[in-house]
Enzyme design. Structure first.
Site, short mmCIF file in Angstrom:
data_model
loop_
_atom_site.label_atom_id
_atom_site.label_comp_id
_atom_site.label_asym_id
_atom_site.label_seq_id
_atom_site.Cartn_x
_atom_site.Cartn_y
_atom_site.Cartn_z
N ARG A 171 0.88 -1.17 0.00
CA ARG A 171 0.00 0.00 0.00
C ARG A 171 0.92 1.22 0.00
NH1 ARG A 171 -5.40 1.24 1.79
NH2 ARG A 171 -5.55 3.25 2.86
N HIS A 214 -7.08 1.29 -6.97
CA HIS A 214 -7.37 0.54 -5.74
C HIS A 214 -8.18 -0.70 -6.12
CE1 HIS A 214 -7.67 -0.34 -1.64
NE2 HIS A 214 -8.34 0.69 -1.18
N GLN A 257 -10.18 -3.01 -3.47
CA GLN A 257 -11.40 -2.40 -2.96
C GLN A 257 -12.57 -2.64 -3.90
OE1 GLN A 257 -12.17 -0.48 -0.01
NE2 GLN A 257 -14.18 -0.96 -0.84
N ASP A 279 -16.30 8.87 -1.77
CA ASP A 279 -15.05 8.64 -1.05
C ASP A 279 -14.65 9.97 -0.42
OD1 ASP A 279 -12.75 7.50 -0.06
OD2 ASP A 279 -11.74 7.32 -1.99
N CYS A 323 -15.80 3.41 0.55
CA CYS A 323 -14.73 2.50 0.93
C CYS A 323 -14.22 2.73 2.34
CB CYS A 323 -13.58 2.58 -0.08
SG CYS A 323 -12.73 4.17 -0.11
N ARG A 373 -14.07 -6.95 2.21
CA ARG A 373 -12.66 -6.84 1.86
C ARG A 373 -11.94 -8.15 2.19
NH1 ARG A 373 -10.06 -1.93 1.49
NH2 ARG A 373 -8.32 -3.24 0.81
#
Length: 308
Positions: A108, A135, A138, A226, A265, A293
């Site tokens: 990440r 991403h 996700q 987001d 998310c 997830r």
């Protein structure tokens, strides 16, 4: 050939569909089990996942850790402050060393070129846990959540409100692969990556850009938001002012279909990109999305190891 998962297109639509089916089956098979108990078949027994965090994380860290445990393996967690990568060792050298010591690497980080360099020098699978560009993990969880709640992907109308960021780039990429449409509501100067849009449109997805939030969400099946200001971003005040007309609130939700759902998310900033009445309301799927997830990550890992 080593399977890396840097973007959704590395797997392709058929493989993502297979991942989603696998994730649903494995999730259903675990009902009632303690979170830390391995799946009965433990398909990744004795495998070690190296996890590198150069950005703060809650869901990515916990979900990958639990995912590899449920698959029968173990994990090693590192951050830039506790490893040589943060003290001058090259990405290439780090990739070669970790390939000798671990079975896969999840990272990440910020710059997408860094994960490409890592994958280019690794002989084990490298998985994108987040970069500034995309991403993908996700979005596998998001697609899983939609299917689980009776939203078939082909032809689905997905509306996005807010910044044209990494999450949106991956949603657009998924649209081309899984044959749904994206209605993007964002202010000028904050558009998503044009290469992702062009690729999705070439694959047959309708990707439309709006400067008005009401137009973007009209008759949508799904509304996604987001955070507007990510970790370390500058010029936050100007960006917040530009984004405020794209806040997801009750009036916005009323413009979508009556059975529309809301995704985010997380972490969420209530009162900014979304109002509490929406994220905590009956149309919100964010908690299922967060749990998924784990199940999505499990299937991504199994795909990376050639089991899907």
């Amino acid at each position: 050939m080593t399977r890396h998962f840097l973007n959704l297109s590395d797997a392709g639509g058929d493989a993502i569909a297979a991942m989603l089916s696998d994730a649903l089956d494995r999730k259903n098979a675990r009902k009632g089990l303690p979170k830390g108990r391995a799946d009965k078949d433990a398909p990744l027994a004795d495998h070690v996942l190296a996890m590198i965090f150069e950005k703060s994380s809650t869901r990515t860290r916990v979900s990958f850790d639990i995912a590899i445990r449920q698959l029968g393996g173990t994990s090693i967690v590192m951050d830039s402050g506790s490893m040589q990568l943060g003290r001058g060792e090259t990405v290439a050298d780090t990739a070669k060393v970790l390939s000798r010591m671990c079975d896969a690497v999840m990272i990440r980080t910020d710059d997408h070129e860094k994960i490409e360099e890592l994958a280019g020098n690794a002989s084990v699978p490298v998985i994108n846990g987040l970069t500034d560009l995309s991403h993908p993990c996700q979005i596998v969880a998001d697609l899983l959540t939609l299917i689980e709640h009776g939203k078939p992907l082909p032809g689905l109308e997905v509306a996005w409100l807010g910044d044209g960021n990494n999450v949106l780039n991956s949603i657009v990429e998924a649209a081309g692969l899984m044959k749904f449409n994206v209605r993007i509501g964002c202010p000028e100067g904050y558009d998503p990556d044009q290469e992702f849009i062009a690729a999705a449109q070439a694959a047959g997805a309708n990707v439309t850009l709006y400067r008005d939030a009401m137009e973007a969400v009209a008759d949508a099946d799904v509304i996604v938001a987001d955070t507007w200001v990510s970790m370390g971003q500058a010029h936050a005040d100007a960006k917040m002012d530009a984004m405020m007309p794209f806040q997801v609130n009750d009036v916005i939700m009323e413009q979508a279909k009556s059975d529309a759902v809301f995704l985010h998310c997380l972490p969420a900033h209530r009162g900014e990109e979304v109002m509490p009445s929406v994220i905590d309301g009956s149309q919100s799927l964010v908690w299922d999305e967060a749990e998924n997830r784990i199940h999505a990550q499990k299937s991504v890992l199994r795909w990376a190891f050639g089991q899907i």
